[in-house]
Design an enzyme around this catalytic site. Structure first.
Site, PDB file in Angstrom:
ATOM      1  N   GLY A 162     -19.448 -58.959 -67.778  1.00  0.00           N
ATOM      2  CA  GLY A 162     -18.375 -59.500 -66.954  1.00  0.00           C
ATOM      3  C   GLY A 162     -17.623 -60.647 -67.587  1.00  0.00           C
ATOM      4  N   HIS A 163     -17.761 -60.862 -68.877  1.00  0.00           N
ATOM      5  CA  HIS A 163     -17.151 -62.038 -69.516  1.00  0.00           C
ATOM      6  C   HIS A 163     -16.583 -61.665 -70.876  1.00  0.00           C
ATOM      7  CE1 HIS A 163     -17.045 -66.125 -71.360  1.00  0.00           C
ATOM      8  NE2 HIS A 163     -16.869 -66.498 -70.114  1.00  0.00           N
ATOM      9  N   PHE A 164     -15.457 -61.343 -71.047  1.00  0.00           N
ATOM     10  CA  PHE A 164     -14.317 -61.016 -70.222  1.00  0.00           C
ATOM     11  C   PHE A 164     -14.129 -59.507 -70.209  1.00  0.00           C
ATOM     12  CE2 PHE A 164     -13.463 -65.369 -71.519  1.00  0.00           C
ATOM     13  CZ  PHE A 164     -13.024 -65.931 -70.350  1.00  0.00           C
ATOM     14  N   ILE A 173     -16.798 -62.055 -74.807  1.00  0.00           N
ATOM     15  CA  ILE A 173     -17.180 -63.158 -75.691  1.00  0.00           C
ATOM     16  C   ILE A 173     -18.358 -63.877 -75.037  1.00  0.00           C
ATOM     17  CG2 ILE A 173     -14.866 -63.454 -76.671  1.00  0.00           C
ATOM     18  CD1 ILE A 173     -14.626 -66.012 -74.965  1.00  0.00           C
TER      19      ILE A 173
END
Length: 145
Positions: free
Chosen positions: A45-47, A52
């Site tokens: 979920g990042h990104f 990253i």
């Protein structure tokens, strides 16, 4: 005390252990490495579509190697088999310059600034696989046995 012995004394385990090896250890500092696994939970979920490593995870990696591993090394003569070290982060100030991508190996270099009354304060930097500065800062904590 060996790298493996120090790592075995850490109060972390997968998926929240961010130490693969320690290559330099002294009373003045420590250097270690970690490779961020491509399938790590935080990349989902990042990104979206461009993962990253979150800054909080980079800070945790720096703290585990640069503060906790160094603290264990500094207290090695006081450690007993069933008396594991207790660690509490008290402050961190980190500046970020570059991203760390999934699968990337990083190097953490920590220099002891102060170790007094069980409080350890370190200057820590994180380098990417090209040797570029990703982030740096100061991390402090309480370390005792």
């Amino acid at each position: 005390m060996t790298s493996k012995q120090i790592i075995s004394l850490l109060p972390y385990q997968e998926p929240f252990l961010f130490v693969d090896e320690l290559t330099l250890m002294s009373s003045e500092g420590i250097t270690g490495h970690y490779t961020f696994k491509k399938e790590a939970y935080f990349y989902k979920g990042h990104f979206k579509d461009n993962p990253i490593t979150p800054g909080v995870i980079l800070t945790e990696c720096m703290a585990q190697i640069g503060l906790v591993c160094l603290g264990v090394y500094l207290l090695k003569d006081q450690l007993k088999e069933h008396n594991l070290p207790q660690i509490a982060l008290t402050s961190s100030q980190v500046d970020f310059f570059l991203p760390v991508l999934p699968g990337e190996k990083v190097t953490i270099v920590s220099e002891k600034e102060v170790f007094r009354f069980n409080k350890l304060k370190c200057k820590v930097k994180l380098l990417n696989s090209k040797g570029e500065l990703v982030c740096r800062g100061k991390i402090s904590g309480m370390v005792k046995v």
